[in-house]
Scaffold this active site. Sequence first.
Site, PDB file in Angstrom:
ATOM      1  N   CYS A 212       4.415   1.972  11.625  1.00  0.00           N
ATOM      2  CA  CYS A 212       5.331   2.754  10.794  1.00  0.00           C
ATOM      3  C   CYS A 212       5.911   3.947  11.535  1.00  0.00           C
ATOM      4  O   CYS A 212       6.883   4.545  11.090  1.00  0.00           O
ATOM      5  CB  CYS A 212       4.620   3.226   9.523  1.00  0.00           C
ATOM      6  SG  CYS A 212       3.934   1.870   8.558  1.00  0.00           S
TER       7      CYS A 212
ATOM      8  N   THR B 222       9.547  -7.450 -12.089  1.00  0.00           N
ATOM      9  CA  THR B 222       8.939  -8.774 -12.198  1.00  0.00           C
ATOM     10  C   THR B 222       7.845  -8.954 -11.147  1.00  0.00           C
ATOM     11  O   THR B 222       8.070  -8.734  -9.958  1.00  0.00           O
ATOM     12  CB  THR B 222      10.001  -9.869 -12.009  1.00  0.00           C
ATOM     13  OG1 THR B 222      11.014  -9.711 -13.004  1.00  0.00           O
ATOM     14  CG2 THR B 222       9.383 -11.251 -12.127  1.00  0.00           C
TER      15      THR B 222
ATOM     16  N   ALA C 196       0.815  -1.215   0.000  1.00  0.00           N
ATOM     17  CA  ALA C 196       0.000   0.000   0.000  1.00  0.00           C
ATOM     18  C   ALA C 196       0.848   1.264   0.000  1.00  0.00           C
ATOM     19  O   ALA C 196       0.441   2.290  -0.555  1.00  0.00           O
ATOM     20  CB  ALA C 196      -0.936   0.001   1.206  1.00  0.00           C
ATOM     21  N   THR C 197       2.036   1.222   0.600  1.00  0.00           N
ATOM     22  CA  THR C 197       2.895   2.406   0.587  1.00  0.00           C
ATOM     23  C   THR C 197       3.267   2.795  -0.833  1.00  0.00           C
ATOM     24  O   THR C 197       3.179   3.968  -1.220  1.00  0.00           O
ATOM     25  CB  THR C 197       4.161   2.160   1.426  1.00  0.00           C
ATOM     26  OG1 THR C 197       3.806   2.073   2.808  1.00  0.00           O
ATOM     27  CG2 THR C 197       5.156   3.301   1.253  1.00  0.00           C
TER      28      THR C 197
ATOM     29  N   SER D 195      -3.332  -3.635   0.347  1.00  0.00           N
ATOM     30  CA  SER D 195      -2.195  -4.361   0.912  1.00  0.00           C
ATOM     31  C   SER D 195      -2.546  -5.819   1.116  1.00  0.00           C
ATOM     32  O   SER D 195      -3.676  -6.147   1.477  1.00  0.00           O
ATOM     33  CB  SER D 195      -1.789  -3.727   2.253  1.00  0.00           C
ATOM     34  OG  SER D 195      -0.789  -4.490   2.896  1.00  0.00           O
TER      35      SER D 195
ATOM     36  N   GLN E  93      -6.445  -0.897   5.351  1.00  0.00           N
ATOM     37  CA  GLN E  93      -7.093  -1.443   6.538  1.00  0.00           C
ATOM     38  C   GLN E  93      -8.560  -1.777   6.297  1.00  0.00           C
ATOM     39  O   GLN E  93      -9.239  -2.278   7.193  1.00  0.00           O
ATOM     40  CB  GLN E  93      -6.996  -0.433   7.689  1.00  0.00           C
ATOM     41  CG  GLN E  93      -5.584  -0.099   8.120  1.00  0.00           C
ATOM     42  CD  GLN E  93      -4.918  -1.225   8.881  1.00  0.00           C
ATOM     43  OE1 GLN E  93      -5.570  -2.171   9.337  1.00  0.00           O
ATOM     44  NE2 GLN E  93      -3.612  -1.149   9.032  1.00  0.00           N
TER      45      GLN E  93
ATOM     46  N   HIS F 216      -0.759  -8.058   3.298  1.00  0.00           N
ATOM     47  CA  HIS F 216      -0.508  -8.627   4.626  1.00  0.00           C
ATOM     48  C   HIS F 216      -1.476  -8.128   5.687  1.00  0.00           C
ATOM     49  O   HIS F 216      -1.388  -8.553   6.844  1.00  0.00           O
ATOM     50  CB  HIS F 216       0.942  -8.376   5.057  1.00  0.00           C
ATOM     51  CG  HIS F 216       1.260  -6.978   5.470  1.00  0.00           C
ATOM     52  ND1 HIS F 216       1.395  -6.611   6.786  1.00  0.00           N
ATOM     53  CD2 HIS F 216       1.480  -5.864   4.750  1.00  0.00           C
ATOM     54  CE1 HIS F 216       1.696  -5.329   6.857  1.00  0.00           C
ATOM     55  NE2 HIS F 216       1.751  -4.852   5.628  1.00  0.00           N
TER      56      HIS F 216
ATOM     57  N   ASN G 127      -5.812   3.444  10.378  1.00  0.00           N
ATOM     58  CA  ASN G 127      -5.001   2.361  10.920  1.00  0.00           C
ATOM     59  C   ASN G 127      -4.797   2.461  12.429  1.00  0.00           C
ATOM     60  O   ASN G 127      -4.553   1.452  13.094  1.00  0.00           O
ATOM     61  CB  ASN G 127      -3.638   2.318  10.223  1.00  0.00           C
ATOM     62  CG  ASN G 127      -2.894   3.642  10.319  1.00  0.00           C
ATOM     63  OD1 ASN G 127      -3.417   4.681   9.938  1.00  0.00           O
ATOM     64  ND2 ASN G 127      -1.678   3.615  10.835  1.00  0.00           N
TER      65      ASN G 127
END
Length: 458
Positions: free
Chosen positions: A382, A296, A128-129, A256, A236, A258, A208
């Site tokens: 973060c 890739t 997401a960043t 995201s 989120q 994870h 978040n």
Amino acid sequence: MATSSFSRVLLRRLPLLHCPRRLSTTAAAAAAEASEGEGKEEAGGGVISMKGVRMSGRPLYLDMQATTPVDPRVLDAMLPFYLSRFGNPHSRTHLYGWESDAAVEAARAQVAALVGANPKEVFFTSGATESNNISVKGLMRFYRDKKRHVVTTQTEHKCVLDSCRCLQQEGFEVTYLPVRPDGLVDLDALAAAIRPDTGLVSVMAVNNEIGVVQPLEDIGRICRDKGVPFHTDAAQALGKIPIDVDRMGIALMSLSGHKIYGPKGVGALYLRRRPRVRVEPQMSGGGQERGIRSGTVPTPLVVGMGAACEIAAGEMDYDNRRIAALQERLLEGVRSGVDDVVVNGSTEHRYPGNLNLSFAYVEGESLLMGLKEVAVSSGSACTSASLEPSYVLRALGVDEDMAHTSIRFGIGRFTTEAEIDRAVELTVQQVQKLREMSPLYEMAKAGIDLKSIQWAQH
């Protein structure tokens, strides 16, 4: 070999740490022997020592906003693309490349289906960043000749705020909207902030730190009426609240892997095709992902994110009902044991898996250090290295002393009632212990207005 057997074979070969008590359900699968120098089991009963902290076994995991454990079904889907179907999806001349490419496109369709998008509108990234950086900087740089203004909020994720600051250094203007005390954006203020040269409105879907759910449909309607693209950081939100990009008027969206029980290192960017939204690529290379994101495509990670999205689509309602019940159990348990507990953010418009609490007259870092058996945090992973109070809580108008006392409890798919009950017990014990040592708590209970005291400086 069947895919489910791969994980069983690997798990049998992982030596487990001996623990005197039952492990957290989310930590059990990760109880492989720690690498030398990082974490060691001490002689005499399963005590783990790491970074100067001694723990009696692995802690309960209640930090689901930082990351989630990989769902075993996701791992089963991923393993063949590490072991036998390992081809580069961009290799066009043989079977290995063809089957990897087909797997990537299947995963793209799974992600798109969860948010009501066309698969051609989904681009895989590292997370997401990166998606936020492409959305904010990429769009504004593409339209730099006509659009020079961005509207966002003060409670966005740091990568959005830093991207906006980067644009300011390039001569763009940014309006950082304040939020209401409940964490929600003021829609009238948002509409008033949009100018003829506004190129983007960026508002996070689910915060978040405090779990507040913004009114995406209303924001999308305002942006559509004003002719401005609407970007939302939905890291989120994906798989936790229903998302429909058309109904919500979303033009760009960051996702995201994870955060939804998928692997780390993979995310996605949604870019609307009609009306078409253009961005300037932030990375040069071979032109993969239709030129939006060169590099890739990591097939196993992408397959894992697709599988996680498909599972979330089928289990979202059940997960949310169960998580809401666990959140209520946690909050009622804490409030029955200690007083002066404040829920940060809206209690009505929030994702139940995020419970951010402030404990008056208790220092947050001391509380965290005392809760060694519970993995929780005081805010975003973060920015957790900072000793400053959460900028999100400060934007809500929370006093600095209360912002310092906040703890975020993250509840997820694999959290159990027993874990919640243990977390309540430990939290109440530690808060009571710290308040017994706090003269401020004694003074407040004696009816003294602490804010009226003129503290002497030495």
